[in-house]
Enzyme design. Sequence first.
Site, PDB file in Angstrom:
ATOM      1  N   ILE A 158     -49.323  13.257  13.939  1.00 49.01           N
ATOM      2  CA  ILE A 158     -48.660  13.650  12.687  1.00 49.01           C
ATOM      3  C   ILE A 158     -47.218  14.072  12.960  1.00 49.01           C
ATOM      4  CG2 ILE A 158     -49.605  16.014  12.810  1.00 49.01           C
ATOM      5  CD1 ILE A 158     -49.767  15.886   9.660  1.00 49.01           C
ATOM      6  N   CYS A 159     -46.344  13.720  12.035  1.00 43.74           N
ATOM      7  CA  CYS A 159     -44.949  14.140  12.051  1.00 43.74           C
ATOM      8  C   CYS A 159     -44.203  13.560  13.261  1.00 43.74           C
ATOM      9  CB  CYS A 159     -44.880  15.672  12.000  1.00 43.74           C
ATOM     10  SG  CYS A 159     -43.339  16.351  11.389  1.00 43.74           S
ATOM     11  N   HIS A 160     -43.651  14.406  14.128  1.00 45.46           N
ATOM     12  CA  HIS A 160     -42.902  13.952  15.297  1.00 45.46           C
ATOM     13  C   HIS A 160     -43.803  13.562  16.474  1.00 45.46           C
ATOM     14  CE1 HIS A 160     -39.555  15.818  13.133  1.00 45.46           C
ATOM     15  NE2 HIS A 160     -38.760  15.100  13.897  1.00 45.46           N
ATOM     16  N   SER A 171     -49.683  10.449  10.058  1.00 47.81           N
ATOM     17  CA  SER A 171     -49.207  11.059   8.819  1.00 47.81           C
ATOM     18  C   SER A 171     -47.797  11.587   9.039  1.00 47.81           C
ATOM     19  CB  SER A 171     -50.130  12.195   8.367  1.00 47.81           C
ATOM     20  OG  SER A 171     -51.308  11.690   7.781  1.00 47.81           O
ATOM     21  N   ARG A 172     -47.146  11.991   7.923  1.00 50.96           N
ATOM     22  CA  ARG A 172     -45.720  12.327   7.972  1.00 50.96           C
ATOM     23  C   ARG A 172     -45.404  13.801   8.176  1.00 50.96           C
ATOM     24  NH1 ARG A 172     -45.064   9.711   2.149  1.00 50.96           N
ATOM     25  NH2 ARG A 172     -46.616  11.347   1.965  1.00 50.96           N
TER      26      ARG A 172
END
Length: 173
Positions: free
Chosen positions: A106-108, A155-156
């Site tokens: 997720i994310c970075h 996911s972001r």
Amino acid sequence: MTDLSNKTIAVIATDGFEDSELTSPLEAVKQAGATVKVVSTKTSPIEGKNGTKVDVNLSTAEAATQEFDGIILPGGTGNADHIRMDEHAVALVKQHVGAGKPLGAICHAAWILTDADVLKGRTLTSYPSLQTDLRNAGATWVDEEVVEDAGLVSSRTPDDLPAFNAKLLEIFA
């Protein structure tokens, strides 16, 4: 209710992780019965950017020889940047994905996937600033809440955690 009581899930992180992106998925898989091992570059507790402290079970060097049923990679810019520089963490992720086992980023967190060279032909999402890196590593980047591509879940941002956690439980089962 998803039953993960026969599964061992690794959460790979270090200091500077995005607190909710580690604690929320960790709680979700624990509630489903999984054994969770927090794996880090050090064996002392790690601290999120908002102050959450988490005990570490194994160093990345110790974990490199172990098999996990699934891996969760939380975001946080500092965490993701330091983890991708750890050769043991990169090797563990490369081996895990290469074996066709499920992984959530997720994310970075997707940064380590570029270093593990496991993105060619894969579709995923991430924090928007990573899209050029991911495309350069051979991935198709999309802006969606949650994406699953052959066991790779992405996911972001923390806003996507409910969908991310639900998809993790599904693929880990």
